[in-house]
Motif scaffolding. Structure first.
Motif, short mmCIF file in Angstrom:
data_model
loop_
_atom_site.label_atom_id
_atom_site.label_comp_id
_atom_site.label_asym_id
_atom_site.label_seq_id
_atom_site.Cartn_x
_atom_site.Cartn_y
_atom_site.Cartn_z
N TRP A 20 0.83 -1.20 0.00
CA TRP A 20 0.00 0.00 0.00
C TRP A 20 0.87 1.26 0.00
CZ3 TRP A 20 -3.80 2.13 -1.85
CH2 TRP A 20 -4.60 3.09 -1.23
N ALA A 21 1.94 1.23 0.77
CA ALA A 21 2.86 2.36 0.76
C ALA A 21 3.45 2.55 -0.64
CB ALA A 21 3.98 2.15 1.78
N THR A 22 3.84 1.47 -1.27
CA THR A 22 4.44 1.54 -2.61
C THR A 22 3.45 2.13 -3.61
OG1 THR A 22 5.78 -0.40 -2.10
CG2 THR A 22 5.59 0.20 -4.41
N ALA A 23 2.19 1.70 -3.53
CA ALA A 23 1.17 2.22 -4.44
C ALA A 23 0.96 3.72 -4.24
CB ALA A 23 -0.14 1.46 -4.23
N LEU A 24 0.91 4.16 -2.99
CA LEU A 24 0.70 5.59 -2.73
C LEU A 24 1.92 6.41 -3.12
CD1 LEU A 24 -1.31 5.60 0.63
CD2 LEU A 24 -2.14 5.92 -1.71
N VAL A 25 3.11 5.87 -2.91
CA VAL A 25 4.32 6.58 -3.34
C VAL A 25 4.33 6.70 -4.86
CG1 VAL A 25 6.84 6.44 -3.48
CG2 VAL A 25 5.69 6.01 -1.30
N LYS A 26 3.85 5.69 -5.55
CA LYS A 26 3.73 5.77 -7.01
C LYS A 26 2.90 6.97 -7.42
CE LYS A 26 1.91 3.09 -10.96
NZ LYS A 26 0.87 4.03 -11.44
N ILE A 27 1.73 7.13 -6.77
CA ILE A 27 0.86 8.26 -7.08
C ILE A 27 1.55 9.59 -6.75
CG2 ILE A 27 -1.29 9.41 -6.43
CD1 ILE A 27 -2.42 6.59 -5.83
N LEU A 28 2.14 9.65 -5.57
CA LEU A 28 2.77 10.90 -5.12
C LEU A 28 3.91 11.32 -6.04
CD1 LEU A 28 2.76 10.05 -1.32
CD2 LEU A 28 1.53 11.98 -2.35
N THR A 29 4.77 10.39 -6.41
CA THR A 29 5.91 10.75 -7.25
C THR A 29 5.46 11.09 -8.67
OG1 THR A 29 6.34 8.39 -7.67
CG2 THR A 29 7.60 9.46 -5.91
N GLU A 30 4.38 10.48 -9.14
CA GLU A 30 3.84 10.87 -10.45
C GLU A 30 3.37 12.32 -10.43
OE1 GLU A 30 2.24 6.49 -11.96
OE2 GLU A 30 0.80 8.00 -11.27
N ASN A 31 2.97 12.80 -9.24
CA ASN A 31 2.55 14.19 -9.09
C ASN A 31 3.67 15.10 -8.60
OD1 ASN A 31 -0.20 14.07 -9.91
ND2 ASN A 31 -0.69 12.97 -8.02
N LYS A 32 4.90 14.57 -8.71
CA LYS A 32 6.10 15.35 -8.37
C LYS A 32 6.12 15.82 -6.92
CE LYS A 32 7.02 16.92 -13.10
NZ LYS A 32 6.23 15.84 -13.71
N VAL A 33 5.63 14.96 -6.04
CA VAL A 33 5.72 15.20 -4.60
C VAL A 33 6.98 14.50 -4.12
CG1 VAL A 33 4.64 14.87 -2.34
CG2 VAL A 33 3.21 15.29 -4.38
N HIS A 34 7.84 15.23 -3.42
CA HIS A 34 9.07 14.64 -2.90
C HIS A 34 8.73 13.78 -1.68
CE1 HIS A 34 13.53 14.64 -2.77
NE2 HIS A 34 13.30 14.31 -1.51
N VAL A 35 9.11 12.50 -1.73
CA VAL A 35 8.76 11.54 -0.69
C VAL A 35 9.98 11.17 0.13
CG1 VAL A 35 7.87 9.23 -0.22
CG2 VAL A 35 6.87 10.60 -2.08
#
Length: 329
Positions: free
Chosen positions: A12-27
């Motif tokens: 679940w973390a990996t899936a949400l990080v996928k979304i966040l990084t696609e939106n150029k959010v630094h994780v």
């Protein structure tokens, strides 16, 4: 710069990080193993979960230093299993979370008091409701990884905060909805995992679609009883963050709780089933927490009772389902 600190390294973390990084959010991403952090930073791939999912490493800074990760951002996203949450927070200096916003997406009760994850973190770090939020479903990580259409709900009493971050989670394949009902959505997200286990048990016992439909119909009623019992609203229970999350967990092959229940129905023990899966089925812990909560409020929930007796009282699953047949309609 848009940035967020993520605690947890599972699917679940990996899936949400996928979304966040696609939106150029630094994780800033806390994971437990050095090798996992190194591979995430260098290749943008989680070696342990959703291995076929490529992440944009440009926006990832993975680390095994929990407090360093937390200190990097004013917004924290907790994505660890509920059973691991107390050990995680014990390693965090309370002062580090002052004035931070905490988002949870954890689908099980926490600790001896069976707290909701958001409430447990709030009480531990003295956070007000304006600094709390959660993410609800129906959202299987595997479908997000495959860019399949998903509806996600962000919940908080602080709607301006939700509006601020809504675009961070929005993609052509993820539609974000906002809700102020953190209590109801969080309880629904936990209860649906119990339903997933019971549906899996039924499948493992070779019940058919007709019985499964009755089972899920009764689960919908039980969810309404549970939400009313804990003081949550049931006015919009037909929406996706309540009923949709329950349905996908009960029916989908992606549901690890359904898979866990199916193994139990086939005759495997709890330990054997957990070993075969090698992944956490949150519904196992949720069953105990919700059973004790329902008992405290005097709620009669036959599906929940069945799951509890099989998983914790070690009653035979076949005889428990024969009893359940008489208690649902």
């Amino acid at each position: 710069m848009k940035e967020i600190s993520v605690i947890g390294g599972g699917s679940w973390a990996t899936a949400l990080v996928k979304i966040l990084t696609e939106n150029k959010v630094h994780v800033h991403w806390y994971v437990r193993r050095h090798q996992q952090a190194d591979i995430l930073n260098q290749k943008g791939v989680n070696p342990d979960y959703l291995q076929g999912t490529k992440l944009d490493a440009t926006y990832i800074e993975a680390s095994t230093d929990l407090e360093a990760v937390i200190s990097k951002s004013e917004i924290l996203l907790f994505l660890v299993p509920s059973a691991q949450l107390p050990a995680i927070v014990r390693n965090i200096d309370t002062d580090l979370l002052k004035e931070k916003f905490v988002i949870t997406s954890i689908k099980g009760t926490v600790g001896e008091n069976n707290d909701l994850p958001s409430a447990f973190i709030s009480q531990t770090f003295h956070l007000g409701e304006q600094h709390q939020a959660m993410i609800g479903g129906p959202c299987h990580a595997e479908e997000i990884a495959g860019n399949r259409k998903t509806y996600m709900t962000l919940c908080s009493a602080n709607l301006p905060f939700l509006r601020r971050i809504a675009d961070w989670f929005t993609t052509p394949y993820v539609r974000v909805q906002l809700s102020a009902d953190l209590l109801g959505v969080e309880y629904a997200a936990i209860y649906k995992n119990v339903v997933g286990i019971v549906c899996g048990m039924a499948k493992g016992l070779n019940y058919g679609d007709n019985f499964m439909a009755v089972l899920v119909s009764n689960a919908i009623y039980e969810l309404e009883v549970l939400l009313s019992g804990v003081g949550a609203s049931t006015n919009r229970m037909g929406c996706s963050q309540y009923l949709g999350d329950l349905l996908v967990t009960g029916y989908s092959a992606h549901s690890r709780n359904r898979t866990f229940g199916e193994l139990i129905g086939q005759g495997y023990s709890v330990v054997q089933s957990q070993t075969i899966m090698s992944m956490v089925a949150e519904g196992y812990y949720a069953t105990k927490g919700l059973f004790e909560t329902a008992s405290r409020f005097g709620l009669n929930l036959p599906l929940l009772n069945t799951a509890y007796r099989v998983l914790y009282n070690h009653m035979p699953v076949v005889s428990e389902f024969k009893l359940l047949e008489r208690n649902i309609k």
